[in-house]
Design an enzyme around this catalytic site. Structure first.
Site, PDB file in Angstrom:
ATOM      1  N   ASP A   1      -5.508   2.669  -3.550  1.00 34.83           N
ATOM      2  CA  ASP A   1      -6.930   2.713  -2.681  1.00 34.83           C
ATOM      3  C   ASP A   1      -7.288   3.919  -1.817  1.00 34.83           C
ATOM      4  O   ASP A   1      -8.332   3.886  -1.454  1.00 34.83           O
ATOM      5  CB  ASP A   1      -6.665   1.000  -1.777  1.00 34.83           C
TER       6      ASP A   1
ATOM      7  N   ASP B   1      -1.966   6.951  -3.296  1.00 45.77           N
ATOM      8  CA  ASP B   1      -0.708   5.686  -2.885  1.00 45.77           C
ATOM      9  C   ASP B   1      -0.381   4.695  -3.263  1.00 45.77           C
ATOM     10  O   ASP B   1      -0.978   4.926  -4.733  1.00 45.77           O
ATOM     11  CB  ASP B   1      -1.592   5.132  -1.077  1.00 45.77           C
TER      12      ASP B   1
ATOM     13  N   ASP C   1      -0.483   1.445  -3.691  1.00 51.23           N
ATOM     14  CA  ASP C   1      -1.507   0.507  -4.603  1.00 51.23           C
ATOM     15  C   ASP C   1      -2.773   1.467  -5.225  1.00 51.23           C
ATOM     16  O   ASP C   1      -3.574   0.440  -5.582  1.00 51.23           O
ATOM     17  CB  ASP C   1      -1.693  -0.424  -3.354  1.00 51.23           C
TER      18      ASP C   1
ATOM     19  N   SER D   1       0.718  -0.870   0.277  1.00 43.14           N
ATOM     20  CA  SER D   1       0.047  -0.202   0.104  1.00 43.14           C
ATOM     21  C   SER D   1       1.004   1.349  -0.212  1.00 43.14           C
ATOM     22  O   SER D   1       1.967   1.960  -0.772  1.00 43.14           O
ATOM     23  CB  SER D   1      -1.177  -0.305   0.708  1.00 43.14           C
TER      24      SER D   1
HETATM   25 MG    MG Z   1      -3.224   1.556  -0.553  1.00 41.82          MG
END
Ligand code: MG
Length: 434
Positions: A233, A229, A231, A91
């Site tokens: 999400d 960020d 990844d 993440s």
């Molecule tokens: Mg993330």
């Protein structure tokens, strides 16, 4: 012993999160769920861990599909038709970290119960090796980012604004800049080359890490800046003047637009939600998976976290940064960001943390409730720590998960009152410490 946290398995790559672990997680989920689709962010250790996890699935007879580099919401939206999905990502953590997060076919992250089932399987090594001619079938697909972009286009429609997108060299580089251009935006992209060294900036989209974006937006005369960020999400923004617009403000903005039946936020979210909205506000433990579960349970139509995760359940139960970016862009098409934000009350928040002896953790947990009860709050909720509600403010007391510290957060409509609540609560916390 491997343990999942609220964000799955996370640790230093090839130190804590090693190929042997990924192999066993693959065996466990292959045995429990069958076919698995696997994505990864561009971390250097991603391929190593993804291949190991896929090998584990195949070894117990499940099918493994390699979806290549995908953002977390891209993969989560693509799990339908498989038993489950896995994303190899850490993440917003720095490049030396990696992790594994698991997803259901409906786009929901694995629940605590599901994660515990996988943990039990890992502890007991509860799987059977498939016979040589019954090992699983391996496939590859590269269409998930394109499908994600199409889904966003269908949901949001067109918007002609000038937007600067900072992907942080992460997994959203194959989604957000393209989908915004397909919507009709003029797109300037920063850090849009995927690179696991994260040479442009750290993957966490904090105000300090987004100096380049904050400079670029006003310098280019753009209407808006977007940052993700590693990844994808999470999404945060920068207004036309270059000011950082954090997840807390965006959460309030989206909530005002989207929440009609109910809003779900974690216990640390502002009381501005209760003041600015006419819908029920449900508070959960901190962690996007808890927000998603509560949205489902309550039939709410929006939820998210001040950290910058937003869940639009009509589209997907996964926090989807590129979708949030597209929705924000379509709002900015109507009115400048500053005007939207002017409608949202911002209250003062006071935060601190108080250290204690690590060995005393259990004793601290035991004495905290009675100590806080002496403050006679209107309501005390214990979904995550202790949240004390007063008529004109609130405080949250939580033990840090990573160090022996009690974190105290207080918010009120006036600065003096926020400080007063903070100080009274801190005093009670100190009384509870041995
Ligand atoms: Mg993330």
């Amino acid at each position: 012993m491997v343990r999942f946290g609220s964000s799955g398995i996370r640790g230093l790559a090839n130190v804590d999160v090693i190929p042997e672990l990924a192999l066993d997680v693959g065996r466990a989920i292959g045995a429990l769920y069958g076919d698995v689709v696997v994505g990864r962010d561009p971390r250097l250790s991603g391929r190593m861990l993804s291949y190991a996890l896929q090998a584990g699935v195949l070894a117990v007879g499940g099918g493994a599909c390699d979806a290549g580099i995908t953002s977390t919401p891209t993969l989560a939206r693509g799990v339908g038709g498989y038993g489950c999905g896995a994303v190899i990502t850490a993440s917003h953590n720095p490049g030396e970290y990696n992790g594994i997060k698991l997803w259901n076919p409906d786009g929901m992250a694995f629940s605590t119960e599901q994660q515990e089932e996988v943990e039990r399987s890992l502890d007991a090594r509860d799987w059977k090796a498939a016979r040589w001619d019954e090992t699983g079938r391996h496939t590859e697909r590269a269409d998930l980012p394109g499908r994600h972009r199409e889904a966003i286009l269908r949901a949001v429609g067109s918007a002609e604004v000038h937007v600067v997108v900072d992907c942080g060299c992460g997994a959203t580089a194959n989604v957000t800049p393209y989908v915004l251009r397909e919507m009709g935006c003029k797109v300037t992209a920063l850090n849009a080359q995927m690179d696991g060294h994260f040479p442009g900036r750290e993957p966490e989209p904090t105000e300090a890490n987004l100096a380049a974006l904050r400079t670029a937006v006003p310098a280019l005369g753009a209407d808006l800046g977007i940052a993700h960020d590693g990844d994808g999400d999470r999404m945060v923004a920068v207004d036309e003047k270059g000011a950082f617009v954090g997840g807390d403000k965006l959460l309030a903005l989206f909530a005002k637009q989207r929440a009609r039946r109910g809003l779900v936020v974690p216990v640390d979210a502002s009381m501005a939600f209760d003041d600015a909205l006419d819908v029920p506000v449900y508070r959960t433990r901190v962690g996007d998976v808890y927000v998603a579960q509560e949205i489902k349970r309550r039939g709410a139509d929006f939820g998210g976290e001040p950290s910058g995760t937003f869940i639009f359940p009509s589209e997907t139960m996964c926090p989807d940064g590129p979708l949030a970016a597209a929705i924000l862009v379509s709002l900015v098409k109507e009115r400048p960001m500053k005007q939207w934000l002017a409608e949202i009350p911002a209250y003062p928040i006071v935060r601190s943390s108080i250290p204690f002896e690590a060995a005393a953790r259990t004793a601290v947990l035991g004495s905290m409730g009675p100590a806080l009860a002496t403050l006679h709050a209107d309501e005390v909720t214990t979904v995550d720590g202790w949240r004390l509600a007063f008529s004109d403010g609130w405080a949250l007391v939580r033990l840090s998960g990573t160090e022996p510290r009690v974190r105290v957060t207080a918010e009120a409509r006036e600065v003096a009152r926020a400080k007063e609540i903070h100080d009274r609560v801190s005093e009670a916390v100190r009384r509870a410490l041995p």
